[in-house]
Scaffold this motif. Structure first.
Motif, mmCIF file in Angstrom:
data_model
loop_
_atom_site.group_PDB
_atom_site.id
_atom_site.type_symbol
_atom_site.label_atom_id
_atom_site.label_comp_id
_atom_site.label_asym_id
_atom_site.label_seq_id
_atom_site.Cartn_x
_atom_site.Cartn_y
_atom_site.Cartn_z
ATOM 1 N N ASP A 1 -25.773 -24.785 -6.889
ATOM 2 C CA ASP A 1 -25.499 -23.388 -6.556
ATOM 3 C C ASP A 1 -24.504 -22.784 -7.536
ATOM 4 O O ASP A 1 -23.835 -23.501 -8.281
ATOM 5 C CB ASP A 1 -24.929 -23.304 -5.132
ATOM 6 C CG ASP A 1 -25.888 -23.923 -4.110
ATOM 7 O OD1 ASP A 1 -27.110 -23.859 -4.341
ATOM 8 O OD2 ASP A 1 -25.397 -24.500 -3.113
ATOM 9 N N LEU A 2 -24.427 -21.470 -7.509
ATOM 10 C CA LEU A 2 -23.398 -20.764 -8.267
ATOM 11 C C LEU A 2 -22.272 -20.415 -7.295
ATOM 12 O O LEU A 2 -22.528 -19.765 -6.275
ATOM 13 C CB LEU A 2 -23.984 -19.496 -8.896
ATOM 14 C CG LEU A 2 -22.986 -18.568 -9.606
ATOM 15 C CD1 LEU A 2 -22.312 -19.276 -10.777
ATOM 16 C CD2 LEU A 2 -23.688 -17.297 -10.091
ATOM 17 N N LEU A 3 -21.067 -20.869 -7.550
ATOM 18 C CA LEU A 3 -19.926 -20.619 -6.668
ATOM 19 C C LEU A 3 -19.074 -19.500 -7.275
ATOM 20 O O LEU A 3 -18.495 -19.659 -8.342
ATOM 21 C CB LEU A 3 -19.088 -21.891 -6.504
ATOM 22 C CG LEU A 3 -19.846 -23.104 -5.964
ATOM 23 C CD1 LEU A 3 -18.919 -24.312 -5.863
ATOM 24 C CD2 LEU A 3 -20.484 -22.808 -4.602
ATOM 25 N N VAL A 4 -19.070 -18.372 -6.584
ATOM 26 C CA VAL A 4 -18.370 -17.185 -7.084
ATOM 27 C C VAL A 4 -17.051 -17.033 -6.341
ATOM 28 O O VAL A 4 -17.043 -16.858 -5.116
ATOM 29 C CB VAL A 4 -19.242 -15.927 -6.884
ATOM 30 C CG1 VAL A 4 -18.497 -14.675 -7.356
ATOM 31 C CG2 VAL A 4 -20.569 -16.084 -7.620
ATOM 32 N N THR A 5 -15.952 -17.130 -7.060
ATOM 33 C CA THR A 5 -14.628 -17.011 -6.436
ATOM 34 C C THR A 5 -14.015 -15.662 -6.815
ATOM 35 O O THR A 5 -13.955 -15.319 -8.008
ATOM 36 C CB THR A 5 -13.718 -18.156 -6.910
ATOM 37 O OG1 THR A 5 -14.334 -19.396 -6.568
ATOM 38 C CG2 THR A 5 -12.350 -18.078 -6.238
ATOM 39 N N VAL A 6 -13.597 -14.894 -5.787
ATOM 40 C CA VAL A 6 -13.036 -13.575 -6.094
ATOM 41 C C VAL A 6 -11.532 -13.681 -6.333
ATOM 42 O O VAL A 6 -10.847 -14.510 -5.741
ATOM 43 C CB VAL A 6 -13.324 -12.545 -4.959
ATOM 44 C CG1 VAL A 6 -14.823 -12.347 -4.795
ATOM 45 C CG2 VAL A 6 -12.672 -12.957 -3.663
ATOM 46 N N GLU A 7 -11.085 -12.848 -7.250
ATOM 47 C CA GLU A 7 -9.671 -12.806 -7.604
ATOM 48 C C GLU A 7 -9.251 -11.337 -7.506
ATOM 49 O O GLU A 7 -9.726 -10.497 -8.288
ATOM 50 C CB GLU A 7 -9.517 -13.299 -9.042
ATOM 51 C CG GLU A 7 -8.123 -13.703 -9.434
ATOM 52 C CD GLU A 7 -8.108 -14.318 -10.827
ATOM 53 O OE1 GLU A 7 -7.849 -15.526 -10.940
ATOM 54 O OE2 GLU A 7 -8.403 -13.594 -11.797
ATOM 55 N N VAL A 8 -8.405 -11.055 -6.503
ATOM 56 C CA VAL A 8 -8.034 -9.649 -6.282
ATOM 57 C C VAL A 8 -7.118 -9.185 -7.408
ATOM 58 O O VAL A 8 -6.121 -9.830 -7.722
ATOM 59 C CB VAL A 8 -7.367 -9.457 -4.903
ATOM 60 C CG1 VAL A 8 -6.869 -8.011 -4.735
ATOM 61 C CG2 VAL A 8 -8.345 -9.796 -3.788
ATOM 62 N N HIS A 9 -7.516 -8.117 -8.011
ATOM 63 C CA HIS A 9 -6.817 -7.606 -9.201
ATOM 64 C C HIS A 9 -5.762 -6.583 -8.795
ATOM 65 O O HIS A 9 -6.033 -5.655 -8.032
ATOM 66 C CB HIS A 9 -7.856 -6.964 -10.121
ATOM 67 C CG HIS A 9 -7.275 -6.300 -11.324
ATOM 68 N ND1 HIS A 9 -6.751 -6.998 -12.378
ATOM 69 C CD2 HIS A 9 -7.114 -4.984 -11.634
ATOM 70 C CE1 HIS A 9 -6.299 -6.170 -13.295
ATOM 71 N NE2 HIS A 9 -6.507 -4.928 -12.859
ATOM 72 N N VAL A 10 -4.550 -6.755 -9.310
ATOM 73 C CA VAL A 10 -3.495 -5.764 -9.074
ATOM 74 C C VAL A 10 -3.260 -5.013 -10.374
ATOM 75 O O VAL A 10 -2.939 -5.631 -11.397
ATOM 76 C CB VAL A 10 -2.187 -6.452 -8.620
ATOM 77 C CG1 VAL A 10 -1.071 -5.407 -8.450
ATOM 78 C CG2 VAL A 10 -2.403 -7.224 -7.341
ATOM 79 N N PRO A 11 -3.469 -3.692 -10.370
ATOM 80 C CA PRO A 11 -3.305 -2.944 -11.621
ATOM 81 C C PRO A 11 -1.858 -2.988 -12.114
ATOM 82 O O PRO A 11 -0.920 -2.886 -11.317
ATOM 83 C CB PRO A 11 -3.699 -1.508 -11.252
ATOM 84 C CG PRO A 11 -3.839 -1.471 -9.774
ATOM 85 C CD PRO A 11 -3.850 -2.852 -9.232
ATOM 86 N N ALA A 12 -1.696 -3.176 -13.405
ATOM 87 C CA ALA A 12 -0.361 -3.249 -13.997
ATOM 88 C C ALA A 12 0.279 -1.860 -14.036
ATOM 89 O O ALA A 12 1.491 -1.728 -13.922
ATOM 90 C CB ALA A 12 -0.438 -3.843 -15.400
ATOM 91 N N VAL A 13 -0.525 -0.868 -14.221
ATOM 92 C CA VAL A 13 -0.019 0.514 -14.313
ATOM 93 C C VAL A 13 -0.864 1.404 -13.403
ATOM 94 O O VAL A 13 -2.075 1.220 -13.319
ATOM 95 C CB VAL A 13 -0.113 1.036 -15.767
ATOM 96 C CG1 VAL A 13 0.471 2.446 -15.870
ATOM 97 C CG2 VAL A 13 0.592 0.095 -16.726
ATOM 98 N N LEU A 14 -0.229 2.335 -12.707
ATOM 99 C CA LEU A 14 -0.963 3.296 -11.874
ATOM 100 C C LEU A 14 -0.698 4.703 -12.386
ATOM 101 O O LEU A 14 0.441 5.031 -12.751
ATOM 102 C CB LEU A 14 -0.482 3.211 -10.416
ATOM 103 C CG LEU A 14 -0.843 1.953 -9.619
ATOM 104 C CD1 LEU A 14 -0.153 1.992 -8.254
ATOM 105 C CD2 LEU A 14 -2.352 1.827 -9.459
ATOM 106 N N ASP A 15 -1.716 5.522 -12.413
ATOM 107 C CA ASP A 15 -1.444 6.916 -12.776
ATOM 108 C C ASP A 15 -0.921 7.653 -11.532
ATOM 109 O O ASP A 15 -0.881 7.091 -10.436
ATOM 110 C CB ASP A 15 -2.676 7.583 -13.402
ATOM 111 C CG ASP A 15 -3.830 7.716 -12.417
ATOM 112 O OD1 ASP A 15 -3.601 7.577 -11.195
ATOM 113 O OD2 ASP A 15 -4.969 7.940 -12.873
#
Ligand SMILES: [Zn+2]
Ligand SMILES: [Zn+2]
Length: 385
Positions: free
Chosen positions: A342-356
């Motif tokens: 199988d293909l095991l897809v692991t999610v990694e929650v991204h935190v933006p370094a900069v916000l407008d």
């Protein structure tokens, strides 16, 4: 035992006897040389084996009164003489000639050679010497790409093994010359040295260093050692699903057998290059996919690549925590039976370094909306400070 320059071979010189030596002298010289170079006393020494063959070949001709007579005639009249041309009309000098014809159609496979063991060393050993021997196993390694490891691939492998020097046929003597019998030890390679009183002990002959033969004019290719390398290239199928570091056995692709024995096996240790995106865990492929906070919180359908096919869509349910793994069936590595991992897809929650500005306002609004929930409350339960 096929040789193009056989007519130039001096079988008398090989045996260290003169042209008019008696049959008895030839026999004696041969026995000494054969004993000194017998493969049993030089296990694994290809050069000795080649020397033994050369000696056996010489004796098979000049040790037989009838063949010796023909050989003498040939040496007098040059290549292409009568009975030796074996069906090649026209005469002329230096034609190729198959010496196995001289041995009564032994087939060139060393039949005449192994027969000699019986003559020299008594019947007891003959059977063992003639038994087919399996070829040696060979070890090598190959580096393949990650994709090839999943799909399987055919690779070209160059295999080198020790063999007799091709230029001197393992004799160590320059082409066209032959080693001579060591005069110090008469080709035996050993000396009986007196150690005082009635005692003697055998020591290696210092003149020939135990070889029994002296090379006056060394072969320039192997510097007189008689050893060389032979290499061949083979095609080997690496099966789908092979893992990094795995050792694969390819039956019958090793060194060829002797006297009709089966070939050895080839063992290939496979190194698999890493992939920039995909990883491997058993039969499964792994993939780490960044998702945004809102995708994880609200849920989303995200498109992810597969290694060998079209991209697939993975459904992320609302409230998916960072690090959760989703399974896409059948998109992994090939298993032996034809099933796929199988293909095991692991999610990694991204935190933006900069916000407008706009995004910052939205996150602040989110904070206000969730005020009152204490994420870290549990950490202080039970008296922890
Ligand atoms: Zn010697
Ligand atoms: Zn050589």
């Amino acid at each position: 035992m096929t040789s193009a320059d056989w007519a130039t071979k001096d079988f008398y010189k090989v045996l260290g006897v003169s042209k008019d030596a008696s049959a008895d002298d030839i026999k004696k010289a041969y026995r000494k040389l054969a004993r000194a170079n017998h493969p049993d006393s030089h296990p694994g020494d290809k050069a000795a084996e080649e020397r033994f063959k050369t000696i056996a070949e010489a004796y098979d001709v000049v040790g037989d009164p009838e063949k010796r007579k023909k050989y003498d005639e040939l040496r007098t009249y040059g290549g292409g003489f009568g009975p030796f041309t074996t069906g090649r009309p026209g005469g002329g000098g230096g034609q190729p000639f198959d010496v196995s014809d001289l041995f009564g159609g032994a087939g060139g496979g060393g039949g005449g050679f192994s027969d000699l063991f019986g003559t020299v060393f008594g019947g007891g050993r003959t059977r063992q010497q003639q038994a087919p021997r399996r070829g040696a196993d060979i070890e090598t390694d190959a580096t393949i790409s990650f994709l090839d490891s999943i799909e399987g691939v055919t690779v070209s492998l160059r295999l080198s093994s020790e063999a007799a020097c091709p230029d001197c046929n393992g004799t160590g003597a320059r082409a066209g010359t032959v080693p001579r019998v060591c005069p110090e030890c008469d080709g035996v390679g050993m000396h009986a040295a007196s150690v005082g009183g009635a005692f003697t002990m055998n020591e290696t002959c210092p003149n020939c260093r135990g070889r029994g033969l002296i090379v006056d004019d060394p072969c320039p290719t192997c510097h007189g050692s008689g050893r060389g390398l032979s290499s061949r290239t083979i095609q080997a199928r690496i099966p789908a699903g092979v893992k990094d570091g795995q050792r694969i056995r390819l039956r019958g692709k090793g060194a060829p057998g002797e006297r009709g024995g089966p070939a050895g096996d080839l063992y290939v240790t496979v190194n698999v290059s890493s992939h920039p995106v995909f990883g491997r865990k058993g039969d499964n492929l792994t993939l780490t996919v960044p998702v945004s906070f809102d995708e994880a919180a609200l849920g989303a359908e995200i498109k992810v690549p597969t290694l060998t096919g079209a991209p697939v869509t993975v459904k992320i349910p609302p409230g998916t925590p960072n690090g959760r793994t989703f399974r896409v069936r059948g998109k992994g590595a090939q298993r032996g039976s034809g099933h796929k991992g199988d293909l095991l897809v692991t999610v990694e929650v991204h935190v933006p370094a900069v916000l407008d500005e706009k995004a910052k306002e939205a996150v602040k609004a989110y904070r206000d909306a969730t005020a009152g929930s204490d994420l870290r409350g549990n950490l202080f339960a039970g008296g922890a400070r």
